[in-house]
Design an enzyme around this catalytic site. Structure first.
Site, PDB file in Angstrom:
ATOM      1  N   LYS A  14       0.833  -1.212   0.000  1.00 27.92           N
ATOM      2  CA  LYS A  14       0.000   0.000   0.000  1.00 27.92           C
ATOM      3  C   LYS A  14       0.868   1.262   0.000  1.00 27.92           C
ATOM      4  CE  LYS A  14      -2.127  -1.266   3.851  1.00 27.92           C
ATOM      5  NZ  LYS A  14      -1.564  -2.601   4.178  1.00 27.92           N
ATOM      6  N   ARG A  89      -9.452   0.335   9.058  1.00 21.17           N
ATOM      7  CA  ARG A  89      -9.061  -1.049   9.319  1.00 21.17           C
ATOM      8  C   ARG A  89     -10.104  -1.788  10.133  1.00 21.17           C
ATOM      9  NH1 ARG A  89      -3.064  -0.023   9.008  1.00 21.17           N
ATOM     10  NH2 ARG A  89      -2.076  -2.039   8.792  1.00 21.17           N
ATOM     11  N   ARG A 128      11.743  -6.453   4.852  1.00 20.47           N
ATOM     12  CA  ARG A 128      11.634  -5.030   5.197  1.00 20.47           C
ATOM     13  C   ARG A 128      12.183  -4.781   6.599  1.00 20.47           C
ATOM     14  NH1 ARG A 128       5.729  -2.215   4.931  1.00 20.47           N
ATOM     15  NH2 ARG A 128       5.436  -3.095   7.002  1.00 20.47           N
ATOM     16  N   ARG A 134      11.763  -1.655  11.973  1.00 20.71           N
ATOM     17  CA  ARG A 134      10.443  -1.814  12.606  1.00 20.71           C
ATOM     18  C   ARG A 134      10.380  -3.138  13.358  1.00 20.71           C
ATOM     19  NH1 ARG A 134       5.494  -0.371   8.647  1.00 20.71           N
ATOM     20  NH2 ARG A 134       4.480  -1.637  10.241  1.00 20.71           N
ATOM     21  N   ARG A 146      -0.586  -9.693  13.216  1.00 22.12           N
ATOM     22  CA  ARG A 146      -1.170  -8.636  12.379  1.00 22.12           C
ATOM     23  C   ARG A 146      -2.112  -9.244  11.340  1.00 22.12           C
ATOM     24  NH1 ARG A 146       4.427  -6.388  11.123  1.00 22.12           N
ATOM     25  NH2 ARG A 146       3.577  -5.030   9.534  1.00 22.12           N
TER      26      ARG A 146
HETATM   27  P1  ADP Z   1       1.358  -2.547   7.879  1.00 26.58           P
HETATM   28  O1  ADP Z   1       0.171  -2.317   7.015  1.00 26.58           O
HETATM   29  O2  ADP Z   1       2.575  -2.870   7.100  1.00 26.58           O
HETATM   30  O3  ADP Z   1       1.107  -3.475   9.004  1.00 26.58           O
HETATM   31  P2  ADP Z   1       1.167   0.118   9.002  1.00 26.58           P
HETATM   32  O4  ADP Z   1       2.370   0.974   8.960  1.00 26.58           O
HETATM   33  O5  ADP Z   1       0.001   0.504   8.162  1.00 26.58           O
HETATM   34  O6  ADP Z   1       1.755  -1.275   8.630  1.00 26.58           O
HETATM   35  O7  ADP Z   1       0.631  -0.040  10.508  1.00 26.58           O
HETATM   36  C1  ADP Z   1       1.464  -0.463  11.556  1.00 26.58           C
HETATM   37  C2  ADP Z   1       0.668  -0.566  12.862  1.00 26.58           C
HETATM   38  O8  ADP Z   1       0.055   0.729  13.167  1.00 26.58           O
HETATM   39  C3  ADP Z   1      -0.509  -1.537  12.864  1.00 26.58           C
HETATM   40  O9  ADP Z   1      -0.090  -2.858  13.129  1.00 26.58           O
HETATM   41  C4  ADP Z   1      -1.368  -0.940  13.997  1.00 26.58           C
HETATM   42  O10 ADP Z   1      -0.852  -1.245  15.278  1.00 26.58           O
HETATM   43  C5  ADP Z   1      -1.220   0.558  13.810  1.00 26.58           C
HETATM   44  N1  ADP Z   1      -2.273   1.090  12.919  1.00 26.58           N
HETATM   45  C6  ADP Z   1      -2.089   1.636  11.685  1.00 26.58           C
HETATM   46  N2  ADP Z   1      -3.280   1.992  11.146  1.00 26.58           N
HETATM   47  C7  ADP Z   1      -4.245   1.663  12.055  1.00 26.58           C
HETATM   48  C8  ADP Z   1      -5.656   1.741  12.090  1.00 26.58           C
HETATM   49  N3  ADP Z   1      -6.366   2.257  11.064  1.00 26.58           N
HETATM   50  N4  ADP Z   1      -6.317   1.305  13.200  1.00 26.58           N
HETATM   51  C9  ADP Z   1      -5.650   0.822  14.229  1.00 26.58           C
HETATM   52  N5  ADP Z   1      -4.307   0.667  14.266  1.00 26.58           N
HETATM   53  C10 ADP Z   1      -3.598   1.080  13.195  1.00 26.58           C
END
Ligand code: ADP
Length: 190
Positions: A14, A89, A128, A134, A146
């Site tokens: 994404k 999400r 990554r 991370r 996740r």
């Molecule tokens: P990825 O999609 O690669 O897991 P992101 O950078 O989008 O990584 O998100 C990392 C973390 O940030 C998620 O695992 C969650 O803990 C938090 N997070 C991001 N977006 C949301 C959301 N919309 N609602 C709740 N938690 C979120």
């Protein structure tokens, strides 16, 4: 105005695709993950709150995330449109987004899912993790958590957006350029 929700499991690409789309269509890219990481780095109250959830690969609570997303949209009131990456999400987040946008006479134009298999995604995320630093990318158990969060809380959004005739999906495996072309062929219809 074009507002795109990029949808897909962790590692689906994404963020990578959002970088191309934002310049192609002059959209503002909002990644909730990036905003949380920025707040963690700067040890803000929001960052301290989010960190414990993110470290475990759990979602941050809806109320926190929704308020943060709305603040990010408000900061960009001149925008031609947005790419939402990592938001919504949960169903509550999707409902909140619809309500918030409709107050501003805006709406989600399309939700586009990037599809890839779990095995491919685990491989990408571990890779990554070697360079991103991370912690949620460095441990397979956290990655699998996740995916579990996604399956339980995020996957229902497929039918949420399908019911609004806004759900599209593309194959997320291929070169970056190939995948960008798949996305633009959908966005160009609007
Ligand atoms: P990825 O999609 O690669 O897991 P992101 O950078 O989008 O990584 O998100 C990392 C973390 O940030 C998620 O695992 C969650 O803990 C938090 N997070 C991001 N977006 C949301 C959301 N919309 N609602 C709740 N938690 C979120």
């Amino acid at each position: 105005m074009i507002n795109i929700v990029l949808f897909g499991k962790p590692g689906a690409g994404k963020g990578t695709q959002a970088e191309f789309l934002k310049s192609q269509y002059q959209l503002v890219h909002i990644s909730t993950g990036d905003v949380f990481r920025y707040n963690i780095k700067n040890t803000t109250d929001l960052g301290k709150l989010a960190q414990s959830y993110m470290d475990q690969g759990d979602l941050v609570p809806d109320s926190v995330t929704i308020n943060m997303l709305e603040a990010e949209v408000e900061k960009n009131h001149d925008a031609k449109g947005f790419i939402f990456d990592g938001f919504p999400r949960t169903t509550a987040q999707a409902e909140a987004l619809d309500a918030f946008l409709s107050k501003k006479e805006m709406q989600v134009t399309a939700t586009i899912a990037l599809e890839a298999t779990d095995d491919e995604l685990v491989e990408r995320l571990l890779k990554r993790g070697e360079t991103s630093g991370r912690s949620d990318d460095q441990d397979e158990a956290k990655i699998r958590n996740r995916f579990d969060e996604y399956n339980q809380k995020t996957a229902p959004l497929r039918s949420f957006y399908t019911n609004q005739s806004k759900f599209h999906s593309v194959n997320g495996i291929g070169t970056i350029d190939e995948i960008t072309a798949r996305l633009t062929s959908i966005i160009d219809r609007f």
